[in-house]
Design a protein around this motif. Structure first.
Motif, PDB file in Angstrom:
ATOM      1  N   SER A   1       0.844  -1.189   0.000  1.00  0.00           N
ATOM      2  CA  SER A   1       0.000   0.000   0.000  1.00  0.00           C
ATOM      3  C   SER A   1       0.882   1.242   0.000  1.00  0.00           C
ATOM      4  O   SER A   1       2.027   1.216   0.432  1.00  0.00           O
ATOM      5  CB  SER A   1      -0.908   0.008   1.234  1.00  0.00           C
ATOM      6  OG  SER A   1      -0.144  -0.016   2.419  1.00  0.00           O
ATOM      7  N   GLY A   2       0.337   2.312  -0.533  1.00  0.00           N
ATOM      8  CA  GLY A   2       1.085   3.560  -0.572  1.00  0.00           C
ATOM      9  C   GLY A   2       1.994   3.715  -1.768  1.00  0.00           C
ATOM     10  O   GLY A   2       2.684   4.732  -1.902  1.00  0.00           O
ATOM     11  N   ALA A   3       2.030   2.717  -2.633  1.00  0.00           N
ATOM     12  CA  ALA A   3       2.840   2.782  -3.847  1.00  0.00           C
ATOM     13  C   ALA A   3       2.334   1.725  -4.799  1.00  0.00           C
ATOM     14  O   ALA A   3       1.842   0.674  -4.373  1.00  0.00           O
ATOM     15  CB  ALA A   3       4.310   2.549  -3.537  1.00  0.00           C
ATOM     16  N   SER A   4       2.472   2.016  -6.068  1.00  0.00           N
ATOM     17  CA  SER A   4       2.063   1.037  -7.074  1.00  0.00           C
ATOM     18  C   SER A   4       3.178   0.033  -7.322  1.00  0.00           C
ATOM     19  O   SER A   4       4.330   0.401  -7.557  1.00  0.00           O
ATOM     20  CB  SER A   4       1.715   1.746  -8.390  1.00  0.00           C
ATOM     21  OG  SER A   4       1.512   0.794  -9.403  1.00  0.00           O
ATOM     22  N   ILE A   5       2.805  -1.211  -7.304  1.00  0.00           N
ATOM     23  CA  ILE A   5       3.788  -2.260  -7.520  1.00  0.00           C
ATOM     24  C   ILE A   5       4.204  -2.314  -8.986  1.00  0.00           C
ATOM     25  O   ILE A   5       5.201  -2.949  -9.336  1.00  0.00           O
ATOM     26  CB  ILE A   5       3.187  -3.612  -7.062  1.00  0.00           C
ATOM     27  CG1 ILE A   5       4.286  -4.607  -6.740  1.00  0.00           C
ATOM     28  CG2 ILE A   5       2.229  -4.165  -8.108  1.00  0.00           C
ATOM     29  CD1 ILE A   5       3.759  -5.843  -6.053  1.00  0.00           C
ATOM     30  N   ASN A   6       3.478  -1.596  -9.799  1.00  0.00           N
ATOM     31  CA  ASN A   6       3.642  -1.669 -11.235  1.00  0.00           C
ATOM     32  C   ASN A   6       4.308  -0.435 -11.836  1.00  0.00           C
ATOM     33  O   ASN A   6       4.200  -0.209 -13.035  1.00  0.00           O
ATOM     34  CB  ASN A   6       2.255  -1.851 -11.862  1.00  0.00           C
ATOM     35  CG  ASN A   6       2.307  -2.668 -13.121  1.00  0.00           C
ATOM     36  OD1 ASN A   6       3.234  -3.440 -13.337  1.00  0.00           O
ATOM     37  ND2 ASN A   6       1.302  -2.490 -13.977  1.00  0.00           N
TER      38      ASN A   6
ATOM     39  N   ASN B   1      -2.157  -5.266  -6.388  1.00  0.00           N
ATOM     40  CA  ASN B   1      -0.993  -4.574  -5.823  1.00  0.00           C
ATOM     41  C   ASN B   1      -0.287  -5.440  -4.773  1.00  0.00           C
ATOM     42  O   ASN B   1      -0.010  -5.011  -3.637  1.00  0.00           O
ATOM     43  CB  ASN B   1      -1.370  -3.225  -5.198  1.00  0.00           C
ATOM     44  CG  ASN B   1      -0.281  -2.181  -5.404  1.00  0.00           C
ATOM     45  OD1 ASN B   1       0.311  -2.086  -6.480  1.00  0.00           O
ATOM     46  ND2 ASN B   1       0.003  -1.404  -4.377  1.00  0.00           N
ATOM     47  N   GLN B   2      -0.003  -6.661  -5.197  1.00  0.00           N
ATOM     48  CA  GLN B   2       0.663  -7.589  -4.289  1.00  0.00           C
ATOM     49  C   GLN B   2       1.605  -8.501  -5.055  1.00  0.00           C
ATOM     50  O   GLN B   2       1.508  -8.636  -6.279  1.00  0.00           O
ATOM     51  CB  GLN B   2      -0.367  -8.424  -3.524  1.00  0.00           C
ATOM     52  CG  GLN B   2      -1.224  -9.307  -4.399  1.00  0.00           C
ATOM     53  CD  GLN B   2      -2.345  -9.983  -3.600  1.00  0.00           C
ATOM     54  OE1 GLN B   2      -2.782  -9.489  -2.552  1.00  0.00           O
ATOM     55  NE2 GLN B   2      -2.802 -11.120  -4.102  1.00  0.00           N
ATOM     56  N   PHE B   3       2.528  -9.095  -4.346  1.00  0.00           N
ATOM     57  CA  PHE B   3       3.387 -10.110  -4.943  1.00  0.00           C
ATOM     58  C   PHE B   3       3.467 -11.283  -3.995  1.00  0.00           C
ATOM     59  O   PHE B   3       3.189 -11.163  -2.804  1.00  0.00           O
ATOM     60  CB  PHE B   3       4.767  -9.549  -5.324  1.00  0.00           C
ATOM     61  CG  PHE B   3       5.608  -9.046  -4.173  1.00  0.00           C
ATOM     62  CD1 PHE B   3       5.355  -7.813  -3.589  1.00  0.00           C
ATOM     63  CD2 PHE B   3       6.699  -9.791  -3.711  1.00  0.00           C
ATOM     64  CE1 PHE B   3       6.144  -7.328  -2.562  1.00  0.00           C
ATOM     65  CE2 PHE B   3       7.499  -9.314  -2.689  1.00  0.00           C
ATOM     66  CZ  PHE B   3       7.218  -8.081  -2.104  1.00  0.00           C
ATOM     67  N   SER B   4       3.832 -12.439  -4.552  1.00  0.00           N
ATOM     68  CA  SER B   4       3.710 -13.674  -3.800  1.00  0.00           C
ATOM     69  C   SER B   4       4.960 -14.535  -3.885  1.00  0.00           C
ATOM     70  O   SER B   4       5.736 -14.441  -4.831  1.00  0.00           O
ATOM     71  CB  SER B   4       2.510 -14.483  -4.322  1.00  0.00           C
ATOM     72  OG  SER B   4       1.315 -13.751  -4.175  1.00  0.00           O
ATOM     73  N   LEU B   5       5.099 -15.375  -2.890  1.00  0.00           N
ATOM     74  CA  LEU B   5       6.186 -16.351  -2.814  1.00  0.00           C
ATOM     75  C   LEU B   5       5.588 -17.741  -2.674  1.00  0.00           C
ATOM     76  O   LEU B   5       4.687 -17.956  -1.861  1.00  0.00           O
ATOM     77  CB  LEU B   5       7.063 -16.067  -1.591  1.00  0.00           C
ATOM     78  CG  LEU B   5       8.086 -17.145  -1.213  1.00  0.00           C
ATOM     79  CD1 LEU B   5       9.204 -17.198  -2.234  1.00  0.00           C
ATOM     80  CD2 LEU B   5       8.634 -16.889   0.193  1.00  0.00           C
ATOM     81  N   THR B   6       6.086 -18.673  -3.461  1.00  0.00           N
ATOM     82  CA  THR B   6       5.727 -20.074  -3.318  1.00  0.00           C
ATOM     83  C   THR B   6       6.998 -20.887  -3.174  1.00  0.00           C
ATOM     84  O   THR B   6       7.915 -20.740  -3.978  1.00  0.00           O
ATOM     85  CB  THR B   6       4.927 -20.570  -4.541  1.00  0.00           C
ATOM     86  OG1 THR B   6       3.739 -19.788  -4.672  1.00  0.00           O
ATOM     87  CG2 THR B   6       4.536 -22.022  -4.374  1.00  0.00           C
ATOM     88  N   LEU B   7       7.036 -21.712  -2.143  1.00  0.00           N
ATOM     89  CA  LEU B   7       8.197 -22.568  -1.896  1.00  0.00           C
ATOM     90  C   LEU B   7       7.688 -24.001  -1.736  1.00  0.00           C
ATOM     91  O   LEU B   7       6.903 -24.285  -0.826  1.00  0.00           O
ATOM     92  CB  LEU B   7       8.921 -22.119  -0.632  1.00  0.00           C
ATOM     93  CG  LEU B   7      10.191 -22.871  -0.246  1.00  0.00           C
ATOM     94  CD1 LEU B   7      11.280 -22.674  -1.287  1.00  0.00           C
ATOM     95  CD2 LEU B   7      10.682 -22.422   1.135  1.00  0.00           C
TER      96      LEU B   7
END
Lengths: 109, 119
Positions: free
Chosen positions: B25-30, B78-84
């Motif tokens: 939040s507060g910034a665009s991830i893009n 506006n999110q990013f993810s991790l998969t392990l």
């Protein structure tokens, strides 16, 4: 097992100067910028130094960084009780990966 | 003022898949300026860089984890993810999401979330 090594511990009395070393190789420290982070227990790390020797706004000028060849150093001048924390150097490796140093615990005696 | 917040799966069973999301939040991830990264820290141990993703979807990973890691970006959320995948007890750690201005220059961190791998 990091390829960038730091002494596990350092200490000093209030007012003293403490130096933390960060030793790598030509593929990481020797050819890329070094960053320094401070981490107090229970908190996320905080950036102290970027691009080898630059301080972000708001970081005390008691913290200074330098780099020579495949080694870098963080100096804490005028040591204070609040400086007791873990310190990590960080850099990029030419193999396209980020690398953190092994970390140094600073104790204020 | 950008803020990052990790989701919290808490407990994951051995051999299963760990999935974390970082809400920004507060910034665009893009905005094409920053990289977005995951960093972890086992209890009482040092920091380990996991990987990063750029706006374009371009990624880089720690070679020691590369075969098990995916990082993706969802601009609409506006999110990013991790998969392990195929986790073991050695993957038990606090996982931080963070924003990179360059290389290993982290200017914003999430608070971190503890993931425990245990049956």
């Amino acid at each position: 097992q990091s390829v960038v090594t730091q002494p596990p511990s350092a200490s000093g009395t209030p007012g003293q100067r403490v130096t933390i070393s960060c030793s790598g190789s030509n593929s990481n420290v020797g050819s890329n910028f070094v960053y320094w982070y401070q981490q107090v227990p229970g908190a996320a790390p905080k950036l102290l130094i970027y691009r080898n020797d630059r301080r972000p706004s708001g970081v005390s000028d008691r913290f200074s960084g330098s780099k020579s060849g495949t080694s870098a150093s963080l100096v804490i001048s005028g040591l204070r009780a609040e400086d007791e924390a873990d310190y990590y150097c960080a850099t990029w490796d030419d193999g396209l990966r980020g690398v953190f140093g092994t970390g140094t615990k600073v104790t204020v005696l | 003022h950008v803020q990052l917040q990790e989701s919290s799966p808490g407990l994951v069973k051995p051999s299963q898949t760990l999935s974390l999301t970082c809400n920004v939040s507060g910034a665009s991830i893009n905005n094409g300026v920053y990289y977005w990264t995951w960093i972890r820290q086992p209890a009482g141990k040092g920091l380990e860089w996991i990987g990063r993703i750029y706006t374009t979807g371009s990624t880089n990973f720690n070679p020691s984890l590369k075969s098990r890691v995916t990082i993706s970006l969802d601009a609409s959320q506006n999110q990013f993810s991790l998969t392990l995948t195929s986790v073991t007890a050695a993957d038990t750690a606090i996982y931080y999401c963070a924003r990179l201005t360059e290389w290993l220059h982290v200017d914003s961190w999430g608070r971190g979330t503890l993931v425990t791998v245990s049956s």
